[in-house]
Each structure stands twice: as structure tokens, then as C-alpha cells.
Design an enzyme around this catalytic site. Structure first.
Site, PDB file in Angstrom:
ATOM      1  N   ASP A 191     -12.930  27.985 -16.507  1.00 59.33           N
ATOM      2  CA  ASP A 191     -12.739  26.552 -16.221  1.00 59.33           C
ATOM      3  C   ASP A 191     -13.477  25.743 -17.284  1.00 59.33           C
ATOM      4  O   ASP A 191     -14.008  26.304 -18.255  1.00 59.33           O
ATOM      5  CB  ASP A 191     -13.220  26.207 -14.793  1.00 59.33           C
ATOM      6  CG  ASP A 191     -12.329  25.142 -14.163  1.00 59.33           C
ATOM      7  OD1 ASP A 191     -12.221  24.045 -14.750  1.00 59.33           O
ATOM      8  OD2 ASP A 191     -11.737  25.392 -13.096  1.00 59.33           O
ATOM      9  N   HIS A 262      -8.032  22.548 -17.620  1.00 59.58           N
ATOM     10  CA  HIS A 262      -9.314  23.166 -17.239  1.00 59.58           C
ATOM     11  C   HIS A 262      -9.735  24.212 -18.277  1.00 59.58           C
ATOM     12  O   HIS A 262     -10.203  25.301 -17.927  1.00 59.58           O
ATOM     13  CB  HIS A 262      -9.227  23.797 -15.844  1.00 59.58           C
ATOM     14  CG  HIS A 262      -9.224  22.773 -14.740  1.00 59.58           C
ATOM     15  ND1 HIS A 262     -10.292  21.945 -14.480  1.00 59.58           N
ATOM     16  CD2 HIS A 262      -8.270  22.431 -13.829  1.00 59.58           C
ATOM     17  CE1 HIS A 262     -10.003  21.149 -13.446  1.00 59.58           C
ATOM     18  NE2 HIS A 262      -8.777  21.414 -13.045  1.00 59.58           N
ATOM     19  N   GLU A 341      -3.887  20.259 -12.507  1.00 59.43           N
ATOM     20  CA  GLU A 341      -4.679  19.183 -13.095  1.00 59.43           C
ATOM     21  C   GLU A 341      -4.737  19.241 -14.622  1.00 59.43           C
ATOM     22  O   GLU A 341      -5.805  19.303 -15.209  1.00 59.43           O
ATOM     23  CB  GLU A 341      -6.102  19.224 -12.509  1.00 59.43           C
ATOM     24  CG  GLU A 341      -6.103  19.020 -11.002  1.00 59.43           C
ATOM     25  CD  GLU A 341      -7.496  19.050 -10.383  1.00 59.43           C
ATOM     26  OE1 GLU A 341      -7.741  18.261  -9.465  1.00 59.43           O
ATOM     27  OE2 GLU A 341      -8.330  19.876 -10.808  1.00 59.43           O
TER      28      GLU A 341
HETATM   29  C1  ACM Z   1      -7.505  22.623  -7.326  1.00 58.41           C
HETATM   30  O1  ACM Z   1      -8.215  22.406  -6.335  1.00 58.41           O
HETATM   31  N1  ACM Z   1      -7.602  21.873  -8.409  1.00 58.41           N
HETATM   32  C2  ACM Z   1      -6.560  23.717  -7.352  1.00 58.41           C
END
Ligand code: ACM
Length: 545
Positions: A191, A262, A341
Site C-alpha cells: 500500500d 495505493h 481508490e
Molecule cells: C477499501 O477499503 N479501500 C477497499
């Protein structure tokens, strides 16, 4: 007729009585309480006739030794005072291969699994019948249990990027999953705040990407930055050890390698992965930063960041190389590729990305995300793997064989199932265990409010789906993001008792699920947590809303 229905009612109420009084979680499909009890003492033996039940025998003896201070001899046969583990063999595998029966009489205990995993789950039910205080004689009520799971995918995710947990703790976490008949451990390994798996071809991923120069203090945006270097990663040898450890407990480990968003930690290690390699990393708004501000860096605060993987050949080659090292470590059919995201700002202002969109007749940047995911899917499918992605992978068009993990509520899961894709339900509205579990929470959490009863009320099958579509719901998963979870005791405080409630959601038939019954069983579970030495929140009376 009246007489018969009276007998039937009487039997039915006995059955309900058994379901609600035996402190077994998740509640089995069928439980009959018999008369008498079986007593385990240090003279009791385990019968493993074919020497096949090593995993269950080892787990049971380790459990007995750890919590009661003795273990049992293993023999090939015995006449009395024995616990027999056996697994059926079939020419044709049964529809529910994780099923088992458990028969406890005053003379013996028989666990018979429809598979090795089934035998292991029978053992977990037996463990639930053990006393919750340390003793030298363990009295178990005589019962007959028939059981099998409602869902074949029963998962829990641990985020080891925001905060790192060493392999000893990961093993403890896996043990806790096993005790709840959970069969999948989703390991969130990469991440923005850290890359946590050794990749030999790209050593900087862990040397650089595995460390951040500081972390914000307190709840976002924080009151400052602790200025402490924070590092951690697993070697490939350690990963193999975890996969083996989980496998011995019938738990599949699914790694998550996040893309295309991410990805700050990977970009910090290899800036060419960004469309703008020379631009410095930008801190999250309103947060305090520690250290270098002119290069790419691992993020020090939580959030969603604009600097994401550039869909270049350099990036695809990099990802293929990474996956080439990841694949052999994980026997799982699935690799989780993230997909959530991913802001599109960088791709919008990149001439390279705009050209790629035109050349491939893509509609926009969402189309580009779909192109990105589909390229990775194709590569992984070619290696015999299936991808799982968060529900954003629906945007711009689903990759043909993808399984969708629905996290932004149930909508994505419903849509994917209607498109005939497999789905794992993980809606934040029910199963995000980083959300607060009480109104007067006095530790820092990400926020939200998700009390035990709400979690317990979750049904992974949305009513919007017809029977054929429902078939695509493989199961459900609890997620634990660790922005505000720095150490193991907080992991446990956040997951318990909510994960225990979810184990019943994942396993038990709907007809046996009852909040009133669960409430009568959970106090024993609290004592069991104490026996295990794990932290928990003694929640029972939090308002649902
Ligand atoms: C998430 O909670 N962004 C998968």
C-alpha cells in the site's frame, strides 16, 4: 395427529434448546443433546487409525497443552476413553466437502469429516464444548452434531501495511481464524505506507518501500508527525512459513498486491513506475511530514494519493516480475490485485496516458483502469490464477474472469453477480472491523459505528438477487485496516467479539441464526477469550444504530 404434532413440537423445542444452550459458535446445522458426558483426562487417547489426521491431532494437542497443560497419546485403536478422528473417503466428492459429524457419548468421541478440513471443523466444535477454565478433567456434554458451512469462502483480511505485524503474530491471528472455522486469510501486503513482501528482483521494494520516515500522530490529519522510521517486511521464507502454517489449519492465504492505486511505496522505491518520476511525493492534506521533500517517498499519513502506477510497459514488466515471484509462494487459486481508490488525475494530465487511451479506443481514464486490470488479469489467468479486485474494478468494465470483493456496501456485489461474476461480500456497512464498536469509544479509530448486533445481522446474500445470481456469492469477509491499530492487543480488541459474530454469519444456516440465542452463547465466548489470553470488547448492549 394432535399427539404426533405434540411430539414433533417437543422434539423441535428440544432441538432449539440444544442450539441455544450449547455454547457453540458458529451454531451447527443440527445439534442433539444426549444424556451424560465424556470426560477428557490425561488417560484419554486420540485414535487416528490411518495416521491421516495429523493436522487435527497436532492442533488439538497444542490447544490442550497450551490451555489445560496436558496432551493426549495418539493410538491406532482403543476400546474406551478415546477421541477418534477420521475422514471419509469418497469416489465422488460430496457437495459440502467441509462437513462433519461429531458424536460425543460417555464412552467416546467420534469426529468424522467429509474431508480433512471437515474433520478439522469437527475438532473446532469439540473445542467449543471444552470448559473455559483451566482444569485437569475436561467434561463435555454428550451430543450428536451434523454440520457443514453455509458459504465456501469465509475470509478475514489483515492490513500489514499501515502497521506491520510480525510472523509470530500473523500465526496467532491465523490460529484465531481457525478457531472460528474461517478458511481464507487475505493478506494486504502492499500500500502507500509500506511494501511488506520481499521481491528478489526489486530489492528496493523492501529496502526503500518497506520503510516510512514518520507517521502522523493521532487521528487524521493528526497533531504532528512522530518522526520515527517505521519499517517491516516478510522474507519469502517467512511467507512460505505462514502459507504452510495456514495450510495446516485448512486456511488458504490470498496475497493482495495493490494496483494501479495505493502504490506510493512501490513508486518511492522505483520512481519510473509513476507517470511523473521527477515530481516529489505530496503529503496528505493538512498533515505533518518528516524528512525528505524533494524525492518520491513512502506516505506517512492515511488516505488516497494521486501518484499511481503509470500504465507503461515499464510498469507492466515490473508487475509481471513481481507476480512471477508472488505466484509460487501462494498455492491459492486467487491473487487479489486491489483496484480500489485509484485517482485519475495523474493519468488525465499525462500525455502518455492520453495517447494510450486514444490508441486503444478507450472511453476515458476509467477505461484505462479497466485496460490496466485486464492486462494483469490476462497475465495471471495465463499462470492459472484468478483475480479478485475491490468493487471499483466494475468501473470502466469488468475483467472477464474477475471475482469482485464488494466493499462500498453491497451494490458492487449485486451488480457483479448480475453480470455473472463471482462475488465476495465485504461491505463496509457490516464488516469493516476497524470501525468503532461502541458510541463512547475511547481509543482512536477510523470512525464509523458498527456494533456487534449490526455485524451479526449481516446476510451476505442480498435480496435483490435471483437464485441463479445468488449462486455467485461465494461468501463473505471481515476486513481489518490498521491505520489506527498499532499493536496486536488492539487487533484483538477490534475483532472480538465481532469476528465471532461473523463466523456464525459465514457458517451457520440462516434458519439457525438468532441474535437472542447468540446473546446467550457469547458470555461463554468472553470467558474463552480470557482462556486464550486475547483482548476483546465485552459488547452486548450497544444500540444497533
Ligand atoms: C477499501 O477499503 N479501500 C477497499
Amino acid at each position: 395427529m394432535i399427539k404426533l404434532s405434540g411430539i414433533f413440537l417437543c422434539l423441535a423445542s428440544l432441538q432449539i434448546y440444544a442450539q441455544s444452550t450449547l455454547p457453540v459458535i458458529p451454531v451447527p446445522v443440527k445439534t442433539q443433546v444426549k444424556t451424560g458426558q465424556f470426560i477428557i483426562n490425561d488417560q484419554t487417547v486420540i485414535v487416528d487409525r490411518n495416521g491421516r489426521e495429523k493436522a487435527s491431532v497436532a492442533f488439538f494437542n497444542a490447544y490442550l497443552e497450551k490451555y489445560y497443560g496436558f496432551k493426549l497419546r495418539v493410538v491406532e485403536k482403543a476400546g474406551r476413553n478415546f477421541i477418534s478422528f477420521s475422514t471419509k473417503t469418497f469416489i465422488k466428492a460430496p457437495a459440502d466437502p467441509e462437513g462433519y459429524t461429531l458424536a460425543v457419548s460417555p464412552l467416546s468421541v467420534h469426529i468424522t469429516g467429509d474431508s480433512d478440513a471437515g474433520t478439522f471443523y469437527g475438532l473446532q466444535t469439540l473445542i467449543q464444548l471444552l470448559p473455559v477454565e483451566r482444569a485437569t478433567e475436561l467434561k463435555i456434554p454428550a451430543v450428536a452434531v451434523e454440520d457443514y458451512p453455509r458459504f465456501k469462502y469465509r475470509g478475514a483480511m489483515l492490513d500489514v501495511t499501515r502497521h506491520f505485524f510480525d510472523i509470530e503474530y500473523v500465526k496467532k491471528f491465523i490460529d484465531l481464524l481457525a478457531l472460528h472455522k474461517i478458511n481464507t486469510f487475505h493478506w494486504h501486503l502492499t500500500d502507500d505506507q509500506g511494501w511488506r513482501i520481499e521481491i528478489k528482483k526489486y530489492p528496493k521494494l523492501t529496502e526503500v518501500g518497506g520503510c516510512r520516515n514518520g507517521t502522523i500522530i493521532g487521528r487524521y490529519p493528526g497533531t504532528g508527525n512522530d518522526g520515527q522510521k517505521y519499517c517491516g517486511y516478510y522474507t519469502q521464507e517467512q511467507v512460505k512459513e505462514i502459507v504452510q502454517y495456514a495450510g495446516d489449519r485448512f486456511i488458504t492465504v490470498i496475497p493482495e498486491i495493490e494496483l494501479p492505486g495505493h502504490s506510493s511505496a512501490a513508486i518511492a522505491a522505483y520512481p519510473q513506475l509513476s507517470c511523473f518520476p521527477d515530481e516529489p511525493t505530496r503529503a496528505a492534506p493538512k498533515t505533518a511530514w518528516h524528512g525528505d521533500t524533494i524525492r518520491k517517498n513512502v506516505q506517512q499519513a492515511w488516505g488516497v494519493f494521486e501518484d499511481v502506477y503509470c500504465p507503461s510497459e515499464y510498469t507492466f514488466n515490473f508487475l509481471q516480475d513481481v507476480l512471477d515471484e508472488v505466484i509460487p509462494l501462494f498455492p491459492s487459486r486467487y491473487i487479489h490485485i486491489g483496484g480500489d481508490e485509484c485517482p485519475k488525475e495523474a493519468w488525465k494530465r499525462s500525455a502518455f496516458c492520453q495517447k494510450l487511451i486514444k490508441e486503444n479506443n478507450l472511453k476515458d481514464e476509467h477505461g484505462l483502469q479497466s485496460y490496466f486490470v485486464q492486462r494483469v488479469e490476462k497475465y495471471l489467468n495465463g499462470k492459472g490464477k484468478t483475480i479478485i479486485g475491490w468493487d471499483e474494478i466494475l468501473e470502466g468494465g469488468l475483467a472477464p474472469n474477475a471475482t469482485v470483493m464488494s466493499w462500498r456496501g453491497e451494490k458492487g456485489g449485486i451488480e457483479a453477480a448480475k453480470q455473472k461474476h463471482d462475488v465476495i461480500m465485504a461491505p463496509n456497512s457490516y464488516i469493516y472491523l476497524d470501525y468503532s464498536q461502541r458510541k463512547a469509544e475511547d481509543s482512536v479509530t477510523i470512525g464509523g459505528y458498527l456494533p456487534l448486533q449490526k455485524v451479526y445481522s449481516f446476510n451476505p446474500i442480498p435480496k435483490e438477487l435471483d437464485p441463479e445470481e445468488q449462486h455467485h456469492i461465494l461468501g463473505a469477509q471481515a476486513n481489518l485496516w490498521t491505520e489506527y491499530i498499532h499493536y496486536p492487543s488492539k487487533v484483538e480488541y477490534m475483532i472480538f467479539p465481532r469476528l465471532t459474530a461473523l463466523s456464525e454469519v459465514f457458517w451457520s444456516p440462516l434458519k439457525n441464526k438468532s441474535w437472542e440465542s447468540f446473546k446467550t452463547r457469547i458470555p461463554v465466548q468472553f470467558k474463552r477469550y480470557e482462556l486464550w489470553g486475547v483482548h476483546y470488547y465485552p459488547a452486548l448492549n450497544e444500540p444497533v444504530k
